[in-house]
Design an enzyme around this catalytic site. Structure first.
Site, PDB file in Angstrom:
ATOM      1  N   LYS A 146      50.669  45.099  47.201  1.00 54.63           N
ATOM      2  CA  LYS A 146      49.838  43.978  46.745  1.00 54.63           C
ATOM      3  C   LYS A 146      49.363  43.144  47.942  1.00 54.63           C
ATOM      4  O   LYS A 146      48.218  42.710  47.994  1.00 54.63           O
ATOM      5  CB  LYS A 146      50.601  43.100  45.751  1.00 54.63           C
ATOM      6  N   HIS A 202      46.636  45.035  49.591  1.00 50.48           N
ATOM      7  CA  HIS A 202      45.461  44.912  48.718  1.00 50.48           C
ATOM      8  C   HIS A 202      44.718  43.614  49.050  1.00 50.48           C
ATOM      9  O   HIS A 202      43.500  43.598  49.210  1.00 50.48           O
ATOM     10  CB  HIS A 202      45.893  44.921  47.246  1.00 50.48           C
ATOM     11  N   ASN A 203      45.448  42.531  49.156  1.00 49.23           N
ATOM     12  CA  ASN A 203      44.810  41.250  49.461  1.00 49.23           C
ATOM     13  C   ASN A 203      44.199  41.246  50.863  1.00 49.23           C
ATOM     14  O   ASN A 203      43.129  40.676  51.075  1.00 49.23           O
ATOM     15  CB  ASN A 203      45.823  40.104  49.334  1.00 49.23           C
ATOM     16  N   SER A 244      47.178  41.849  40.336  1.00 47.50           N
ATOM     17  CA  SER A 244      45.867  41.427  40.842  1.00 47.50           C
ATOM     18  C   SER A 244      44.863  41.330  39.713  1.00 47.50           C
ATOM     19  O   SER A 244      44.948  42.064  38.736  1.00 47.50           O
ATOM     20  CB  SER A 244      45.329  42.411  41.877  1.00 47.50           C
ATOM     21  N   GLU A 299      41.077  42.975  50.683  1.00 51.39           N
ATOM     22  CA  GLU A 299      40.146  42.060  49.997  1.00 51.39           C
ATOM     23  C   GLU A 299      39.535  41.072  51.001  1.00 51.39           C
ATOM     24  O   GLU A 299      38.315  40.834  50.991  1.00 51.39           O
ATOM     25  CB  GLU A 299      40.931  41.323  48.906  1.00 51.39           C
TER      26      GLU A 299
HETATM   27  P1  NDP Z   1      50.307  27.628  38.166  1.00 56.47           P
HETATM   28  O1  NDP Z   1      50.247  26.528  39.152  1.00 56.47           O
HETATM   29  O2  NDP Z   1      49.290  27.713  37.106  1.00 56.47           O
HETATM   30  O3  NDP Z   1      51.736  27.592  37.436  1.00 56.47           O
HETATM   31  C1  NDP Z   1      52.884  27.419  38.158  1.00 56.47           C
HETATM   32  C2  NDP Z   1      54.085  27.681  37.265  1.00 56.47           C
HETATM   33  O4  NDP Z   1      55.262  27.613  38.069  1.00 56.47           O
HETATM   34  C3  NDP Z   1      54.272  26.655  36.137  1.00 56.47           C
HETATM   35  O5  NDP Z   1      54.725  27.334  35.005  1.00 56.47           O
HETATM   36  C4  NDP Z   1      55.362  25.761  36.723  1.00 56.47           C
HETATM   37  O6  NDP Z   1      56.157  25.126  35.744  1.00 56.47           O
HETATM   38  C5  NDP Z   1      56.191  26.768  37.440  1.00 56.47           C
HETATM   39  N1  NDP Z   1      57.082  26.193  38.435  1.00 56.47           N
HETATM   40  C6  NDP Z   1      56.743  25.596  39.598  1.00 56.47           C
HETATM   41  N2  NDP Z   1      57.849  25.209  40.251  1.00 56.47           N
HETATM   42  C7  NDP Z   1      58.905  25.551  39.492  1.00 56.47           C
HETATM   43  C8  NDP Z   1      60.304  25.424  39.642  1.00 56.47           C
HETATM   44  N3  NDP Z   1      60.847  24.864  40.735  1.00 56.47           N
HETATM   45  N4  NDP Z   1      61.098  25.873  38.647  1.00 56.47           N
HETATM   46  C9  NDP Z   1      60.559  26.451  37.557  1.00 56.47           C
HETATM   47  N5  NDP Z   1      59.256  26.617  37.369  1.00 56.47           N
HETATM   48  C10 NDP Z   1      58.426  26.173  38.325  1.00 56.47           C
HETATM   49  O7  NDP Z   1      50.392  28.969  39.058  1.00 56.47           O
HETATM   50  P2  NDP Z   1      49.724  30.418  38.808  1.00 56.47           P
HETATM   51  O8  NDP Z   1      50.014  30.854  37.432  1.00 56.47           O
HETATM   52  O9  NDP Z   1      48.326  30.422  39.305  1.00 56.47           O
HETATM   53  O10 NDP Z   1      50.525  31.330  39.871  1.00 56.47           O
HETATM   54  C11 NDP Z   1      51.860  31.742  39.656  1.00 56.47           C
HETATM   55  C12 NDP Z   1      52.183  32.862  40.626  1.00 56.47           C
HETATM   56  O11 NDP Z   1      51.263  33.930  40.442  1.00 56.47           O
HETATM   57  C13 NDP Z   1      52.080  32.504  42.114  1.00 56.47           C
HETATM   58  O12 NDP Z   1      53.132  33.143  42.821  1.00 56.47           O
HETATM   59  C14 NDP Z   1      50.759  33.096  42.538  1.00 56.47           C
HETATM   60  O13 NDP Z   1      50.742  33.401  43.910  1.00 56.47           O
HETATM   61  C15 NDP Z   1      50.713  34.334  41.686  1.00 56.47           C
HETATM   62  N6  NDP Z   1      49.383  34.889  41.467  1.00 56.47           N
HETATM   63  C16 NDP Z   1      48.341  34.083  41.116  1.00 56.47           C
HETATM   64  C17 NDP Z   1      47.069  34.605  40.909  1.00 56.47           C
HETATM   65  C18 NDP Z   1      45.956  33.722  40.504  1.00 56.47           C
HETATM   66  O14 NDP Z   1      44.819  34.224  40.447  1.00 56.47           O
HETATM   67  N7  NDP Z   1      46.182  32.480  40.211  1.00 56.47           N
HETATM   68  C19 NDP Z   1      46.810  36.056  41.060  1.00 56.47           C
HETATM   69  C20 NDP Z   1      47.974  36.822  41.347  1.00 56.47           C
HETATM   70  C21 NDP Z   1      49.195  36.245  41.578  1.00 56.47           C
HETATM   71  P3  NDP Z   1      55.841  23.583  35.241  1.00 56.47           P
HETATM   72  O15 NDP Z   1      54.878  23.741  34.116  1.00 56.47           O
HETATM   73  O16 NDP Z   1      57.160  23.086  34.809  1.00 56.47           O
HETATM   74  O17 NDP Z   1      55.286  22.867  36.416  1.00 56.47           O
END
Ligand code: NDP
Length: 483
Positions: free
Chosen positions: A182, A185-186, A128, A189
């Site tokens: 987690k 937690h959400n 988080s 929130e």
């Molecule tokens: P982004 O959209 O920024 O990034 C997504 C990532 O997933 C990219 O690296 C993408 O790769 C990859 N991806 C998507 N599909 C595939 C696939 N089929 N195979 C391999 N790689 C794949 O997402 P976030 O970083 O925001 O979020 C990632 C996770 O973190 C989620 O589960 C989210 O719920 C969780 N999270 C997010 C928070 C936030 O504040 N954003 C907070 C806490 C948890 P490519 O570059 O190739 O598309």
């Protein structure tokens, strides 16, 4: 193979988590499905630490020292599943796969079991704090085996937020415990945000205060038991002027709240576990109601005579008292909402044998995460003093706080109803306290109804173990003891 651990998925969260690890002296292998993202990370941040970039997943795995640790930070659902499968095929017994995305704990339990059969550790880990937290210090909630935590924990504790010298990271419990905590937690929130929104709405809709005045009220509440990151965020949002209209920013925003599903999960799970979490549920429903454009338009156009009887708050003193009462209602509701969330965790912990340390959960939420607040210290202390606390409401610190705020809280809920300003989370949190407080609940009548139409039986006050039924359909209606 020299890397201490690796990160798969270099989106917003993954890239920042990798950088945070590298900045803390850990050698980090990095891999992303689309190579350009890996290259961008290296171009911009290679000098922040030691990264080992890989273009192929097999090379990524080969670069990790044993037992290997790979943290997955990709979209939840099928994407995460696919990456887990690919990694599992490349790893060896004893290696550790970590899913750091927001995954439903039942999926985590299923995956953990499947990978355990193959000798791999699978850790469902809640993170988080959003983008900034991932880089500067998130709150981290890892599940999985104690053995995996021995390898993983020190690295995670080094990059998490720190409060009073303690890391905002601890081993939550086996299999899905980390993702469960987690999720709750959400959910908390959601409740916290809704309660703050209701306080704002009452100050505006009942007391007739301007947005700027309300921002000032929230600013002063920071110097109280309500002090929290979400109160800070609220003050910031309410203080913003919209450049296009020159009016408050909040008036330029469409009033339909979005959601990505963790509030729904927390509520659904509570329903399945039979735990009452009305504040979290109402917060989730309130987002849904706000987004029900068709129904809102239809009812608004129907111009119902709402029979509202708003109080007169023209006198400065009356208004001041109202503001103080809203603050009390907010604090009481907040205690109730957290009590509900902790009850949900305690219930699941019991069911799945997780042995979650509830006080430690409050401790790791004090920094890094969205619900960080001064108030969490009291929760930690309450569980330290009495680990088997039946409900947070009964901890001495909260019981006396509730006694202090309840009269004003009741007035606010009543006033909101009279004024026609919706305050579902305030009202349901109050009802929650009153339900738990009550000597007798009308549930006895419900048992009678159930027995009447469905022969569902009931227990008697003077024989709680026995099972009884009345022959309601027979003219004599006699009571029979069935078991
Ligand atoms: P982004 O959209 O920024 O990034 C997504 C990532 O997933 C990219 O690296 C993408 O790769 C990859 N991806 C998507 N599909 C595939 C696939 N089929 N195979 C391999 N790689 C794949 O997402 P976030 O970083 O925001 O979020 C990632 C996770 O973190 C989620 O589960 C989210 O719920 C969780 N999270 C997010 C928070 C936030 O504040 N954003 C907070 C806490 C948890 P490519 O570059 O190739 O598309």
């Amino acid at each position: 193979s020299t890397a201490d651990l690796g990160v798969v998925g270099l989106g917003v969260m993954g890239a920042n988590l990798a950088r945070n690890l590298a900045r803390h002296g850990h050698e980090v292998a990095v891999f992303n499905r689309t190579l350009a993202r890996t290259e961008r990370l290296m171009d911009r941040y290679a000098d922040e630490g030691t990264f080992v970039p890989a273009a192929e997943l097999a090379d990524f795995v080969a670069s990790l020292r044993r037992p290997r640790v790979a943290i997955i930070m990709v979209q939840a659902g099928p994407a995460t599943e696919a990456v887990i499968d690919a990694l599992a095929d490349l790893m060896e017994p004893g290696d550790i796969i970590v899913d750091a995305g927001n995954t439903l704990y039942t999926d985590t339990r299923r995956r953990e079991e499947a990978l355990r059969d193959r000798g791999l550790h699978f850790v469902g880990m809640g993170v988080s704090g959003g983008e900034e937290g991932a880089l500067l210090g998130p709150s981290i909630m890892p599940g999985g085996t104690a053995e995996s935590y021995n390898r993983l924990g020190p690295m995670l504790e080094s990059i998490s937020a720190q409060v009073d010298g303690a890391p905002c990271c601890t081993h939550v419990g086996p299999d899905g415990a980390g993702h469960f905590v987690k999720m709750v937690h959400n959910g908390i929130e959601y409740a916290d945000m809704q309660l703050i929104a209701e306080a704002y709405d009452l100050l505006r809709g009942v007391a007739g205060m301007s947005v700027a005045e309300i921002a000032e009220v929230f600013r002063t509440w920071k110097d109280s038991e309500l002090d929290s990151y979400l109160i800070d965020v609220t003050t910031e949002v309410l203080s913003r002027t919209d450049p296009a209209t020159g009016g408050p920013f909040v008036d330029a925003v469409v009033d339909a709240a979005g959601q990505k599903g963790t509030g729904v999960w927390t509520t659904q799970t509570a329903l399945e576990l039979g735990v009452a979490v009305p504040a979290i549920a109402e917060a989730t429903f309130a987002r849904a109601a706000s987004s029900s454009a068709g129904a809102r338009l239809a009812v608004r156009n129907a111009s119902l005579d709402a029979g509202a009887q708003p109080p007169a708050l023209d006198e400065p003193k009356a208004r001041e008292e109202f503001v103080a009462a809203v603050k009390d209602a907010l604090y009481g509701s907040k205690i109730a909402a957290y009590a509900q969330g902790f009850d949900e965790i305690a219930t699941a912990s019991q069911l799945y044998g997780w042995q979650v340390d509830l006080g430690a959960m409050a401790r790791i939420w004090r920094g890094g995460c969205i619900i960080r607040a001064r108030f969490l210290d009291d929760i930690t202390r309450a569980y330290d003093e009495e680990p088997a606390l039946g409900s947070l409401l009964t901890a001495p610190v909260f019981a006396s706080a509730l006694e202090a705020v309840l009269p004003a809280w009741r007035r606010i809920v009543a006033t909101a109803a009279l004024a026609g300003v919706p305050a579902p989370a305030f009202a349901s949190s109050l009802a929650y306290v009153d339900q738990l407080r009550a000597e007798r609940l009308p549930a006895a009548l419900i048992q009678g109804q159930r027995d009447f139409f469905g022969s569902h039986t009931y227990h008697r006050v003077d024989d709680p173990e026995g099972t009884y039924h009345v022959t309601w359909s027979a003219p004599e209606r006699v009571e029979e003891k069935w078991a």
